[in-house]
Design a protein around this motif. Structure first.
Motif, mmCIF file in Angstrom:
data_model
loop_
_atom_site.group_PDB
_atom_site.id
_atom_site.type_symbol
_atom_site.label_atom_id
_atom_site.label_comp_id
_atom_site.label_asym_id
_atom_site.label_seq_id
_atom_site.Cartn_x
_atom_site.Cartn_y
_atom_site.Cartn_z
ATOM 1 N N UNK A 1 0.809 -1.213 0.000
ATOM 2 C CA UNK A 1 0.000 0.000 0.000
ATOM 3 C C UNK A 1 0.845 1.267 0.000
ATOM 4 N N UNK A 2 2.170 1.126 0.114
ATOM 5 C CA UNK A 2 3.061 2.294 0.116
ATOM 6 C C UNK A 2 4.044 2.175 -1.038
ATOM 7 N N UNK A 3 4.247 3.235 -1.800
ATOM 8 C CA UNK A 3 5.195 3.166 -2.917
ATOM 9 C C UNK A 3 6.624 2.979 -2.415
ATOM 10 N N UNK A 4 7.368 2.153 -3.100
ATOM 11 C CA UNK A 4 8.796 1.920 -2.821
ATOM 12 C C UNK A 4 9.037 1.348 -1.426
ATOM 13 N N UNK A 5 8.015 0.779 -0.809
ATOM 14 C CA UNK A 5 8.169 0.216 0.536
ATOM 15 C C UNK A 5 8.707 -1.207 0.444
ATOM 16 N N UNK A 6 9.778 -1.480 1.166
ATOM 17 C CA UNK A 6 10.393 -2.799 1.169
ATOM 18 C C UNK A 6 10.034 -3.597 2.417
ATOM 19 N N UNK A 7 9.808 -2.897 3.529
ATOM 20 C CA UNK A 7 9.462 -3.550 4.793
ATOM 21 C C UNK A 7 8.357 -2.742 5.459
ATOM 22 N N UNK A 8 7.333 -3.438 5.947
ATOM 23 C CA UNK A 8 6.271 -2.781 6.709
ATOM 24 C C UNK A 8 5.726 -3.785 7.715
ATOM 25 N N UNK A 9 6.177 -3.685 8.952
ATOM 26 C CA UNK A 9 5.745 -4.602 10.004
ATOM 27 C C UNK A 9 5.296 -3.793 11.213
ATOM 28 N N UNK A 10 4.615 -4.451 12.130
ATOM 29 C CA UNK A 10 4.141 -3.756 13.318
ATOM 30 C C UNK A 10 3.816 -4.701 14.450
ATOM 31 N N UNK A 11 3.709 -4.137 15.639
ATOM 32 C CA UNK A 11 3.275 -4.849 16.832
ATOM 33 C C UNK A 11 2.250 -3.969 17.534
ATOM 34 N N UNK A 12 1.234 -4.601 18.126
ATOM 35 C CA UNK A 12 0.149 -3.854 18.751
ATOM 36 C C UNK A 12 -0.021 -4.311 20.191
ATOM 37 N N UNK B 1 11.938 2.230 3.350
ATOM 38 C CA UNK B 1 11.502 2.795 2.070
ATOM 39 C C UNK B 1 12.707 2.992 1.156
ATOM 40 N N UNK B 2 12.600 2.504 -0.081
ATOM 41 C CA UNK B 2 13.694 2.613 -1.043
ATOM 42 C C UNK B 2 13.379 3.583 -2.160
ATOM 43 N N UNK B 3 12.836 4.740 -1.848
ATOM 44 C CA UNK B 3 12.462 5.718 -2.864
ATOM 45 C C UNK B 3 13.667 6.116 -3.719
ATOM 46 N N UNK C 1 10.151 18.879 0.020
ATOM 47 C CA UNK C 1 8.746 19.204 -0.204
ATOM 48 C C UNK C 1 8.132 18.272 -1.252
ATOM 49 N N UNK C 2 8.859 18.057 -2.325
ATOM 50 C CA UNK C 2 8.350 17.173 -3.384
ATOM 51 C C UNK C 2 8.208 15.733 -2.893
ATOM 52 N N UNK C 3 9.177 15.301 -2.083
ATOM 53 C CA UNK C 3 9.106 13.955 -1.531
ATOM 54 C C UNK C 3 7.884 13.818 -0.620
ATOM 55 N N UNK C 4 7.668 14.812 0.267
ATOM 56 C CA UNK C 4 6.533 14.752 1.178
ATOM 57 C C UNK C 4 5.210 14.756 0.425
ATOM 58 N N UNK C 5 5.119 15.625 -0.588
ATOM 59 C CA UNK C 5 3.881 15.698 -1.368
ATOM 60 C C UNK C 5 3.594 14.349 -2.020
ATOM 61 N N UNK C 6 4.631 13.740 -2.626
ATOM 62 C CA UNK C 6 4.458 12.442 -3.267
ATOM 63 C C UNK C 6 4.101 11.369 -2.252
ATOM 64 N N UNK C 7 4.778 11.405 -1.105
ATOM 65 C CA UNK C 7 4.554 10.391 -0.070
ATOM 66 C C UNK C 7 3.138 10.487 0.489
ATOM 67 N N UNK C 8 2.704 11.704 0.825
ATOM 68 C CA UNK C 8 1.387 11.860 1.437
ATOM 69 C C UNK C 8 0.258 11.582 0.441
#
Length: 423
Positions: free
Chosen positions: A246-257, A272-274, A376-383
Protein backbone atom coordinates in the motif's frame (compact mmCIF):
# COMPACT_ATOMS: atom_id res chain seq x y z
CA UNK A 1 -0.52 27.34 37.37
CA UNK A 2 3.14 26.41 37.46
CA UNK A 3 4.53 24.30 34.59
CA UNK A 4 3.72 20.65 35.16
CA UNK A 5 1.14 21.43 37.84
CA UNK A 6 -2.36 20.00 37.75
CA UNK A 7 -5.04 22.18 39.24
CA UNK A 8 -8.85 22.10 39.18
CA UNK A 9 -10.60 24.93 37.40
CA UNK A 10 -13.73 23.89 39.30
CA UNK A 11 -12.80 23.24 42.97
CA UNK A 12 -14.15 19.99 44.40
CA UNK A 13 -14.71 19.02 48.01
CA UNK A 14 -11.92 16.55 48.90
CA UNK A 15 -12.96 13.23 50.40
CA UNK A 16 -11.69 14.18 53.86
CA UNK A 17 -13.66 17.42 53.94
CA UNK A 18 -16.78 15.66 52.73
CA UNK A 19 -16.67 13.16 55.57
CA UNK A 20 -15.91 15.85 58.14
CA UNK A 21 -19.00 17.67 56.92
CA UNK A 22 -21.22 14.67 57.78
CA UNK A 23 -20.96 15.53 61.48
CA UNK A 24 -22.05 12.16 62.87
CA UNK A 25 -20.49 8.77 63.30
CA UNK A 26 -21.33 5.97 60.91
CA UNK A 27 -23.97 3.48 62.04
CA UNK A 28 -22.09 0.46 60.71
CA UNK A 29 -21.45 -1.84 63.74
CA UNK A 30 -17.65 -2.11 63.60
CA UNK A 31 -16.85 0.89 61.44
CA UNK A 32 -14.14 3.31 62.56
CA UNK A 33 -14.08 5.41 59.39
CA UNK A 34 -15.54 8.51 60.96
CA UNK A 35 -16.35 9.85 64.39
CA UNK A 36 -16.42 13.48 65.30
CA UNK A 37 -13.60 13.18 67.83
CA UNK A 38 -11.10 11.62 65.38
CA UNK A 39 -8.47 13.56 63.48
CA UNK A 40 -7.89 12.98 59.77
CA UNK A 41 -4.69 11.06 60.59
CA UNK A 42 -6.57 8.84 63.05
CA UNK A 43 -9.27 8.16 60.50
CA UNK A 44 -6.65 7.01 58.01
CA UNK A 45 -4.95 4.84 60.64
CA UNK A 46 -8.23 3.25 61.66
CA UNK A 47 -9.63 2.79 58.12
CA UNK A 48 -9.14 -0.83 56.98
CA UNK A 49 -7.96 -1.49 53.44
CA UNK A 50 -10.60 -2.89 51.14
CA UNK A 51 -9.79 -5.70 48.73
CA UNK A 52 -13.17 -5.48 47.03
CA UNK A 53 -13.48 -4.81 43.33
CA UNK A 54 -13.27 -1.11 42.50
CA UNK A 55 -16.58 0.05 41.02
CA UNK A 56 -16.55 1.30 37.41
CA UNK A 57 -16.77 4.92 36.40
CA UNK A 58 -20.17 6.42 37.06
CA UNK A 59 -21.93 7.75 33.99
CA UNK A 60 -23.81 10.05 36.33
CA UNK A 61 -20.74 11.95 37.48
CA UNK A 62 -20.59 15.65 36.83
CA UNK A 63 -17.68 16.91 34.71
CA UNK A 64 -14.86 19.09 35.98
CA UNK A 65 -12.26 20.69 33.72
CA UNK A 66 -8.58 20.47 34.58
CA UNK A 67 -5.55 22.14 33.07
CA UNK A 68 -2.21 20.46 32.39
CA UNK A 69 0.76 22.73 31.69
CA UNK A 70 -1.77 25.47 30.92
CA UNK A 71 -2.13 24.09 27.40
CA UNK A 72 -4.03 20.85 27.67
CA UNK A 73 -7.58 21.04 28.97
CA UNK A 74 -8.99 17.65 29.79
CA UNK A 75 -12.24 16.47 31.35
CA UNK A 76 -12.51 14.28 34.41
CA UNK A 77 -15.58 12.36 35.49
CA UNK A 78 -15.96 13.17 39.17
CA UNK A 79 -16.59 10.01 41.16
CA UNK A 80 -19.48 10.74 43.54
CA UNK A 81 -18.56 9.93 47.14
CA UNK A 82 -21.11 8.13 49.33
CA UNK A 83 -23.12 10.27 51.70
CA UNK A 84 -22.78 7.73 54.49
CA UNK A 85 -20.38 4.92 55.23
CA UNK A 86 -21.47 1.28 55.00
CA UNK A 87 -20.20 -1.79 56.75
CA UNK A 88 -17.94 -2.43 53.73
CA UNK A 89 -16.13 0.83 54.56
CA UNK A 90 -16.80 2.35 51.10
CA UNK A 91 -17.43 5.59 52.96
CA UNK A 92 -14.06 5.67 54.72
CA UNK A 93 -11.37 8.07 53.65
CA UNK A 94 -9.24 5.13 52.61
CA UNK A 95 -12.16 3.62 50.73
CA UNK A 96 -12.68 6.89 48.87
CA UNK A 97 -9.01 6.88 47.88
CA UNK A 98 -9.35 3.29 46.72
CA UNK A 99 -12.26 4.33 44.55
CA UNK A 100 -10.32 7.28 43.17
CA UNK A 101 -7.41 4.98 42.28
CA UNK A 102 -9.90 2.70 40.56
CA UNK A 103 -11.17 5.66 38.60
CA UNK A 104 -7.65 6.35 37.34
CA UNK A 105 -7.40 2.75 36.15
CA UNK A 106 -10.80 3.01 34.47
CA UNK A 107 -9.70 6.13 32.59
CA UNK A 108 -6.59 4.25 31.44
CA UNK A 109 -8.79 1.38 30.24
CA UNK A 110 -10.57 3.86 27.97
CA UNK A 111 -7.32 5.36 26.65
CA UNK A 112 -7.92 8.68 28.40
CA UNK A 113 -4.29 9.19 29.36
CA UNK A 114 -4.43 12.95 29.98
CA UNK A 115 -7.57 12.62 32.08
CA UNK A 116 -6.03 9.76 34.05
CA UNK A 117 -2.91 11.79 34.84
CA UNK A 118 -5.05 14.67 36.09
CA UNK A 119 -7.11 12.34 38.29
CA UNK A 120 -3.97 10.65 39.65
CA UNK A 121 -2.35 14.00 40.48
CA UNK A 122 -5.51 15.06 42.32
CA UNK A 123 -5.50 11.84 44.31
CA UNK A 124 -1.80 12.11 45.15
CA UNK A 125 -2.30 15.66 46.36
CA UNK A 126 -5.21 14.57 48.56
CA UNK A 127 -3.20 11.73 50.07
CA UNK A 128 -0.17 13.96 50.65
CA UNK A 129 -2.36 16.50 52.46
CA UNK A 130 -3.39 13.79 54.95
CA UNK A 131 0.16 13.70 56.32
CA UNK A 132 2.38 10.91 57.55
CA UNK A 133 -0.47 8.61 58.52
CA UNK A 134 -1.21 8.13 54.82
CA UNK A 135 2.40 7.46 53.85
CA UNK A 136 1.71 3.79 53.16
CA UNK A 137 -1.00 4.53 50.62
CA UNK A 138 1.14 7.29 49.13
CA UNK A 139 3.94 4.79 48.62
CA UNK A 140 1.50 2.38 46.96
CA UNK A 141 0.58 5.08 44.45
CA UNK A 142 4.24 5.84 43.74
CA UNK A 143 5.25 2.20 43.29
CA UNK A 144 2.21 1.01 41.32
CA UNK A 145 3.52 -0.34 37.99
CA UNK A 146 0.47 0.75 35.98
CA UNK A 147 0.65 4.27 37.37
CA UNK A 148 4.38 4.40 36.62
CA UNK A 149 3.66 3.54 32.98
CA UNK A 150 0.98 6.23 32.92
CA UNK A 151 3.35 8.91 34.23
CA UNK A 152 6.06 7.91 31.76
CA UNK A 153 3.66 7.95 28.80
CA UNK A 154 2.36 11.37 29.83
CA UNK A 155 5.90 12.71 30.15
CA UNK A 156 6.72 11.54 26.63
CA UNK A 157 3.53 13.11 25.28
CA UNK A 158 4.24 16.44 26.97
CA UNK A 159 7.80 16.42 25.62
CA UNK A 160 6.55 15.91 22.05
CA UNK A 161 3.75 18.45 22.41
CA UNK A 162 6.24 21.06 23.67
CA UNK A 163 7.88 21.12 20.22
CA UNK A 164 4.75 22.78 18.82
CA UNK A 165 3.62 24.68 21.91
CA UNK A 166 5.18 28.06 21.09
CA UNK A 167 3.56 30.23 18.40
CA UNK A 168 6.91 30.70 16.63
CA UNK A 169 7.25 26.99 15.99
CA UNK A 170 4.15 26.90 13.77
CA UNK A 171 3.63 28.51 10.33
CA UNK A 172 2.37 32.09 10.36
CA UNK A 173 0.12 31.47 7.38
CA UNK A 174 0.88 30.03 3.95
CA UNK A 175 3.16 32.98 3.11
CA UNK A 176 5.60 32.36 5.96
CA UNK A 177 8.95 32.34 4.12
CA UNK A 178 10.57 29.94 6.58
CA UNK A 179 8.39 27.09 5.32
CA UNK A 180 8.08 25.27 2.01
CA UNK A 181 4.43 24.42 1.25
CA UNK A 182 2.97 21.39 -0.51
CA UNK A 183 -0.79 21.61 -1.16
CA UNK A 184 -2.61 18.37 -1.96
CA UNK A 185 -6.00 18.10 -3.63
CA UNK A 186 -7.18 14.81 -5.12
CA UNK A 187 -10.80 14.07 -6.13
CA UNK A 188 -10.00 10.35 -6.11
CA UNK A 189 -9.58 10.64 -2.33
CA UNK A 190 -12.61 12.89 -1.87
CA UNK A 191 -14.32 15.84 -3.53
CA UNK A 192 -13.66 18.06 -0.50
CA UNK A 193 -10.42 16.43 0.62
CA UNK A 194 -7.53 18.85 1.17
CA UNK A 195 -4.10 18.67 2.79
CA UNK A 196 -1.51 21.40 3.25
CA UNK A 197 1.92 20.16 4.38
CA UNK A 198 4.68 22.64 5.30
CA UNK A 199 8.32 21.90 6.07
CA UNK A 200 11.39 23.84 7.25
CA UNK A 201 14.75 23.30 8.90
CA UNK A 202 14.88 23.46 12.69
CA UNK A 203 16.82 26.46 13.97
CA UNK A 204 18.36 27.69 17.23
CA UNK A 205 16.85 26.17 20.35
CA UNK A 206 14.66 23.93 18.20
CA UNK A 207 17.69 21.85 17.29
CA UNK A 208 18.60 18.94 19.51
CA UNK A 209 22.13 19.23 20.84
CA UNK A 210 24.37 16.42 19.61
CA UNK A 211 21.52 15.39 17.35
CA UNK A 212 21.66 14.52 13.63
CA UNK A 213 23.10 17.03 11.15
CA UNK A 214 19.77 17.62 9.43
CA UNK A 215 16.79 18.39 11.68
CA UNK A 216 13.40 19.25 10.21
CA UNK A 217 10.01 20.50 11.34
CA UNK A 218 6.86 19.44 9.47
CA UNK A 219 3.41 20.87 10.04
CA UNK A 220 0.16 20.19 8.21
CA UNK A 221 -3.61 19.95 8.18
CA UNK A 222 -5.79 17.25 6.65
CA UNK A 223 -9.44 18.04 5.96
CA UNK A 224 -12.41 15.85 5.10
CA UNK A 225 -10.74 12.47 4.78
CA UNK A 226 -13.46 9.86 4.08
CA UNK A 227 -13.03 7.72 7.21
CA UNK A 228 -14.67 8.32 10.57
CA UNK A 229 -12.60 8.97 13.69
CA UNK A 230 -12.73 5.43 15.05
CA UNK A 231 -11.65 3.88 11.76
CA UNK A 232 -8.90 6.42 11.00
CA UNK A 233 -7.38 5.90 14.46
CA UNK A 234 -7.45 2.13 13.95
CA UNK A 235 -5.45 2.48 10.72
CA UNK A 236 -2.67 4.15 12.71
CA UNK A 237 -2.86 1.86 15.72
CA UNK A 238 -3.18 -1.57 14.09
CA UNK A 239 0.27 -1.37 12.52
CA UNK A 240 0.56 -5.09 11.84
CA UNK A 241 -2.40 -4.96 9.43
CA UNK A 242 -0.89 -2.34 7.13
CA UNK A 243 0.58 -3.95 3.99
CA UNK A 244 3.81 -2.80 2.36
CA UNK A 245 2.10 -3.00 -1.03
CA UNK A 246 0.00 0.00 0.00
CA UNK A 247 3.06 2.29 0.12
CA UNK A 248 5.19 3.17 -2.92
CA UNK A 249 8.80 1.92 -2.82
CA UNK A 250 8.17 0.22 0.54
CA UNK A 251 10.39 -2.80 1.17
CA UNK A 252 9.46 -3.55 4.79
CA UNK A 253 6.27 -2.78 6.71
CA UNK A 254 5.74 -4.60 10.00
CA UNK A 255 4.14 -3.76 13.32
CA UNK A 256 3.27 -4.85 16.83
CA UNK A 257 0.15 -3.85 18.75
CA UNK A 258 -0.25 -3.65 22.53
CA UNK A 259 -3.34 -3.67 24.71
CA UNK A 260 -4.37 -1.79 27.85
CA UNK A 261 -1.19 -2.99 29.57
CA UNK A 262 0.76 -0.68 27.22
CA UNK A 263 -1.95 2.01 27.18
CA UNK A 264 -2.83 0.77 23.66
CA UNK A 265 0.52 1.73 22.10
CA UNK A 266 1.93 0.05 18.98
CA UNK A 267 5.19 -0.18 17.00
CA UNK A 268 5.73 0.60 13.31
CA UNK A 269 8.79 -0.51 11.29
CA UNK A 270 9.14 0.73 7.69
CA UNK A 271 11.97 0.62 5.15
CA UNK A 272 11.50 2.79 2.07
CA UNK A 273 13.69 2.61 -1.04
CA UNK A 274 12.46 5.72 -2.86
CA UNK A 275 14.62 6.55 -5.92
CA UNK A 276 14.44 10.21 -4.84
CA UNK A 277 17.11 9.47 -2.21
CA UNK A 278 20.56 7.92 -2.64
CA UNK A 279 19.97 5.58 0.31
CA UNK A 280 17.22 3.38 1.77
CA UNK A 281 15.35 5.07 4.61
CA UNK A 282 14.34 3.15 7.74
CA UNK A 283 11.77 4.37 10.28
CA UNK A 284 11.04 2.68 13.60
CA UNK A 285 8.54 4.42 15.88
CA UNK A 286 6.30 3.77 18.87
CA UNK A 287 2.78 5.18 18.63
CA UNK A 288 1.01 6.23 21.84
CA UNK A 289 -2.61 7.35 22.07
CA UNK A 290 -4.80 9.56 24.24
CA UNK A 291 -8.56 9.87 23.81
CA UNK A 292 -9.52 13.50 24.49
CA UNK A 293 -13.29 13.85 25.04
CA UNK A 294 -13.10 17.57 25.84
CA UNK A 295 -10.65 19.26 23.50
CA UNK A 296 -7.22 18.97 21.92
CA UNK A 297 -4.09 19.45 24.05
CA UNK A 298 -2.60 21.39 21.13
CA UNK A 299 -4.30 23.98 18.96
CA UNK A 300 -7.92 25.04 19.15
CA UNK A 301 -9.58 21.81 18.07
CA UNK A 302 -12.54 19.98 19.53
CA UNK A 303 -12.69 16.49 21.04
CA UNK A 304 -10.55 13.91 19.30
CA UNK A 305 -7.72 11.41 19.64
CA UNK A 306 -4.06 12.37 20.11
CA UNK A 307 -1.38 10.16 18.55
CA UNK A 308 2.27 10.61 19.52
CA UNK A 309 4.53 8.78 17.05
CA UNK A 310 8.15 8.84 18.24
CA UNK A 311 11.38 7.05 17.42
CA UNK A 312 14.56 6.77 19.48
CA UNK A 313 18.15 7.10 18.37
CA UNK A 314 19.36 4.33 16.02
CA UNK A 315 21.47 2.71 18.75
CA UNK A 316 18.53 2.40 21.18
CA UNK A 317 17.42 -1.17 21.91
CA UNK A 318 14.20 -0.26 23.77
CA UNK A 319 11.74 2.62 23.75
CA UNK A 320 8.52 3.18 25.72
CA UNK A 321 8.65 -0.41 26.96
CA UNK A 322 9.06 -1.93 23.49
CA UNK A 323 12.12 -3.71 22.08
CA UNK A 324 13.44 -1.98 18.97
CA UNK A 325 14.35 -4.11 15.93
CA UNK A 326 18.00 -4.04 14.84
CA UNK A 327 18.82 -1.66 12.01
CA UNK A 328 18.65 -3.19 8.55
CA UNK A 329 21.81 -3.36 6.50
CA UNK A 330 22.42 -0.67 3.91
CA UNK A 331 19.79 1.65 5.39
CA UNK A 332 19.84 5.04 7.12
CA UNK A 333 17.56 4.99 10.14
CA UNK A 334 15.91 8.34 10.72
CA UNK A 335 16.34 9.36 14.34
CA UNK A 336 14.80 11.86 16.73
CA UNK A 337 11.41 11.33 15.10
CA UNK A 338 8.75 13.16 17.08
CA UNK A 339 5.35 13.25 15.40
CA UNK A 340 2.09 14.51 16.85
CA UNK A 341 -1.21 13.77 15.07
CA UNK A 342 -4.55 14.92 16.37
CA UNK A 343 -7.58 13.31 14.72
CA UNK A 344 -10.99 14.90 15.17
CA UNK A 345 -14.38 14.57 13.42
CA UNK A 346 -14.89 16.80 10.38
CA UNK A 347 -17.63 19.30 11.39
CA UNK A 348 -20.84 18.71 9.48
CA UNK A 349 -19.37 15.74 7.60
CA UNK A 350 -20.45 12.43 9.16
CA UNK A 351 -18.04 9.63 8.34
CA UNK A 352 -15.19 12.08 7.66
CA UNK A 353 -12.18 13.07 9.73
CA UNK A 354 -9.76 15.99 10.02
CA UNK A 355 -6.25 15.94 11.44
CA UNK A 356 -3.48 18.24 12.57
CA UNK A 357 0.04 16.91 11.99
CA UNK A 358 3.25 18.19 13.54
CA UNK A 359 6.58 16.42 13.28
CA UNK A 360 10.26 16.80 14.08
CA UNK A 361 12.75 14.40 12.54
CA UNK A 362 16.44 14.13 11.82
CA UNK A 363 18.74 12.51 9.28
CA UNK A 364 22.49 11.82 9.66
CA UNK A 365 23.74 13.67 6.59
CA UNK A 366 24.59 17.32 5.84
CA UNK A 367 21.72 19.75 5.48
CA UNK A 368 22.97 21.08 2.13
CA UNK A 369 22.29 17.66 0.58
CA UNK A 370 18.58 18.05 1.33
CA UNK A 371 17.17 21.27 -0.10
CA UNK A 372 13.63 22.08 1.01
CA UNK A 373 12.44 21.84 -2.58
CA UNK A 374 13.48 18.17 -2.69
CA UNK A 375 11.98 17.44 0.69
CA UNK A 376 8.75 19.20 -0.20
CA UNK A 377 8.35 17.17 -3.38
CA UNK A 378 9.11 13.95 -1.53
CA UNK A 379 6.53 14.75 1.18
CA UNK A 380 3.88 15.70 -1.37
CA UNK A 381 4.46 12.44 -3.27
CA UNK A 382 4.55 10.39 -0.07
CA UNK A 383 1.39 11.86 1.44
CA UNK A 384 -0.63 11.75 -1.81
CA UNK A 385 0.23 8.08 -2.27
CA UNK A 386 -0.38 7.31 1.43
CA UNK A 387 -3.77 9.03 1.54
CA UNK A 388 -4.83 7.41 -1.72
CA UNK A 389 -3.68 4.01 -0.49
CA UNK A 390 -5.74 4.36 2.70
CA UNK A 391 -8.76 5.45 0.67
CA UNK A 392 -8.51 2.70 -1.97
CA UNK A 393 -7.15 -0.19 0.05
CA UNK A 394 -8.74 0.42 3.45
CA UNK A 395 -11.72 2.80 3.29
CA UNK A 396 -13.18 1.29 0.10
CA UNK A 397 -12.43 -2.30 1.16
CA UNK A 398 -13.20 -1.94 4.86
CA UNK A 399 -15.35 -5.03 5.17
CA UNK A 400 -12.65 -7.28 3.69
CA UNK A 401 -9.89 -6.33 6.13
CA UNK A 402 -9.17 -7.08 9.78
CA UNK A 403 -9.66 -3.57 11.15
CA UNK A 404 -13.36 -4.03 11.96
CA UNK A 405 -12.69 -7.14 14.05
CA UNK A 406 -9.85 -5.37 15.88
CA UNK A 407 -12.22 -2.51 16.77
CA UNK A 408 -14.82 -4.99 17.97
CA UNK A 409 -12.22 -6.79 20.11
CA UNK A 410 -11.14 -3.54 21.81
CA UNK A 411 -14.40 -1.82 22.80
CA UNK A 412 -13.03 0.21 25.73
CA UNK A 413 -10.54 2.16 23.60
CA UNK A 414 -12.36 2.35 20.27
CA UNK A 415 -15.72 2.86 21.97
CA UNK A 416 -14.33 5.96 23.67
CA UNK A 417 -13.20 7.25 20.27
CA UNK A 418 -16.54 6.43 18.65
CA UNK A 419 -18.38 8.34 21.39
CA UNK A 420 -16.51 11.52 20.40
CA UNK A 421 -17.92 11.38 16.87
CA UNK A 422 -21.43 11.38 18.36
CA UNK A 423 -20.91 14.56 20.37
Amino acid sequence: SAPGAVSPSTPLAPPRAQFEAMGTACSAPACTCYAGELTVEEKVQRSPASDSTVPPLSSEGSPAAWSIDDDAIVEEQVLPLPSRCTDTHDGSVFGAWQQAAGQVRELCQHGRVLDAVAALARLEGEVAAAGGAASGFSEELRSDAAFAKLREAHERMQERLATFASPGSLPRGKDDGRWALASIRDPEIGADFAADIQIRFAAGAEREKNGPSTQLLVCGTILNFPLDLQKFVSVYRETDLYAKEWMPDCEVCTGQVGGPETLYSSVSHIVNGSPMFPMRIELVTVREFAVCPDRSPIGDFGPGVLVVDAGPRPEATTHAGWEMPPQRSKTVRLSCINMVIYFYPAPGRPGHCNAFVGAKLGAPFPQFLLPLSLLKNFLASYYVSSFKAIKVNIADGWGELGYASRIEACPAFYGAAAAIAKL
